[in-house]
Write an enzyme that holds these catalytic residues in place. Structure first.
Site, mmCIF file in Angstrom:
data_model
loop_
_atom_site.group_PDB
_atom_site.id
_atom_site.type_symbol
_atom_site.label_atom_id
_atom_site.label_comp_id
_atom_site.label_asym_id
_atom_site.label_seq_id
_atom_site.Cartn_x
_atom_site.Cartn_y
_atom_site.Cartn_z
ATOM 1 N N HIS A 62 0.829 -1.379 0.132
ATOM 2 C CA HIS A 62 0.207 0.038 -0.147
ATOM 3 C C HIS A 62 0.823 1.334 -0.051
ATOM 4 O O HIS A 62 1.896 1.261 0.546
ATOM 5 C CB HIS A 62 -0.795 -0.001 1.352
ATOM 6 C CG HIS A 62 -1.736 -1.214 1.409
ATOM 7 N ND1 HIS A 62 -2.184 -1.728 2.570
ATOM 8 C CD2 HIS A 62 -2.343 -1.824 0.439
ATOM 9 C CE1 HIS A 62 -2.717 -2.830 2.264
ATOM 10 N NE2 HIS A 62 -3.033 -2.892 1.110
ATOM 11 N N LYS A 72 5.630 6.770 6.959
ATOM 12 C CA LYS A 72 5.123 5.564 8.060
ATOM 13 C C LYS A 72 6.343 5.318 8.790
ATOM 14 O O LYS A 72 7.382 5.009 8.382
ATOM 15 C CB LYS A 72 4.599 4.566 7.406
ATOM 16 C CG LYS A 72 3.298 4.901 6.445
ATOM 17 C CD LYS A 72 2.881 3.096 5.967
ATOM 18 C CE LYS A 72 1.752 3.681 4.752
ATOM 19 N NZ LYS A 72 1.314 2.505 4.380
ATOM 20 N N TYR A 132 1.424 1.802 13.274
ATOM 21 C CA TYR A 132 1.932 2.673 12.571
ATOM 22 C C TYR A 132 1.743 4.077 12.771
ATOM 23 O O TYR A 132 0.519 4.283 13.253
ATOM 24 C CB TYR A 132 1.208 2.494 11.147
ATOM 25 C CG TYR A 132 0.989 1.360 10.389
ATOM 26 C CD1 TYR A 132 1.643 1.120 9.134
ATOM 27 C CD2 TYR A 132 0.260 0.226 10.683
ATOM 28 C CE1 TYR A 132 1.342 -0.079 8.195
ATOM 29 C CE2 TYR A 132 0.052 -0.754 10.210
ATOM 30 C CZ TYR A 132 0.576 -0.889 9.026
ATOM 31 O OH TYR A 132 0.438 -2.101 8.079
ATOM 32 N N ASP A 169 -5.751 -6.603 -2.076
ATOM 33 C CA ASP A 169 -4.831 -7.107 -2.211
ATOM 34 C C ASP A 169 -4.176 -8.020 -3.150
ATOM 35 O O ASP A 169 -3.135 -7.950 -3.672
ATOM 36 C CB ASP A 169 -4.136 -7.225 -0.795
ATOM 37 C CG ASP A 169 -3.817 -5.977 0.263
ATOM 38 O OD1 ASP A 169 -3.962 -4.916 -0.458
ATOM 39 O OD2 ASP A 169 -3.776 -5.861 1.532
#
Length: 177
Positions: A62, A72, A132, A169
């Protein structure tokens, strides 16, 4: 905190600087001042938690596109993951290259994923959790992805097929530069 450069520019493994005694240890998991001194992203817009029930759950790849690109900082807080970071910055000397790292609740390592890089992970244990720190708010229309087994990248995973993966995904199209 200790910042270890990787072969991909802007990507760091972040190690805790533990202050240990008979009780255990104390360490900063995030420090705006230390990130700022390193010239690294220091803004946090949200903190996300990914809970994964089963071993060999795969999430990703992603990323978000401009103007919503995000930095991130990932850390596995329970269990273990095999993390893969993919450089999708066309102007980068490591464009379309990747690195892998094992992040576990026991090794306390974090991975800094800069803007323009995609990230995916495979859980190595049941009941795995990843936290995250993210620099931008999630913007659905800016979300993009790369299929975990896209032949463009030649990524070797610890298993031939994930046990659990979302339809989204599994269905990202082949990468087009």
């Amino acid at each position: 905190m200790f910042f270890e450069r990787t072969e991909i520019p802007g990507v760091y493994i972040v190690e805790l600087e533990k202050r240990e005694d008979e009780r255990g240890f104390f360490a900063r998991g995030w420090c705006q001042r230390e990130f700022q001194q390193m010239g690294l992203p220091e803004h946090i817009a949200q903190i996300n938690i990914s809970y994964n029930r089963y071993k060999h759950t795969l999430r990703g790849f992603h990323y978000q596109v401009a103007p919503y690109q995000e930095d991130k900082l990932l850390r596995c807080t329970r269990g273990a993951i095999y993390d893969v970071l993919l450089d999708l910055r066309p102007d980068s000397p490591t464009y379309k290259q990747h690195i892998t790292i094992e992040l576990t609740a026991r090794n306390y390592r974090s991975l800094l994923v800069p803007k323009g890089c995609a990230n995916a992970f495979l859980t190595l244990e049941d009941e795995t959790e990843v936290t995250y720190l993210v620099s931008e708010f999630y913007t659905p229309e800016a979300e993009r992805g790369v299929r975990w087994n896209d032949p463009t990248f030649g990524i070797t995973w610890p298993v031939s097929e994930p046990a659990v993966i979302s339809d989204k995904d599994r269905s990202w199209p082949d990468f087009a530069a």
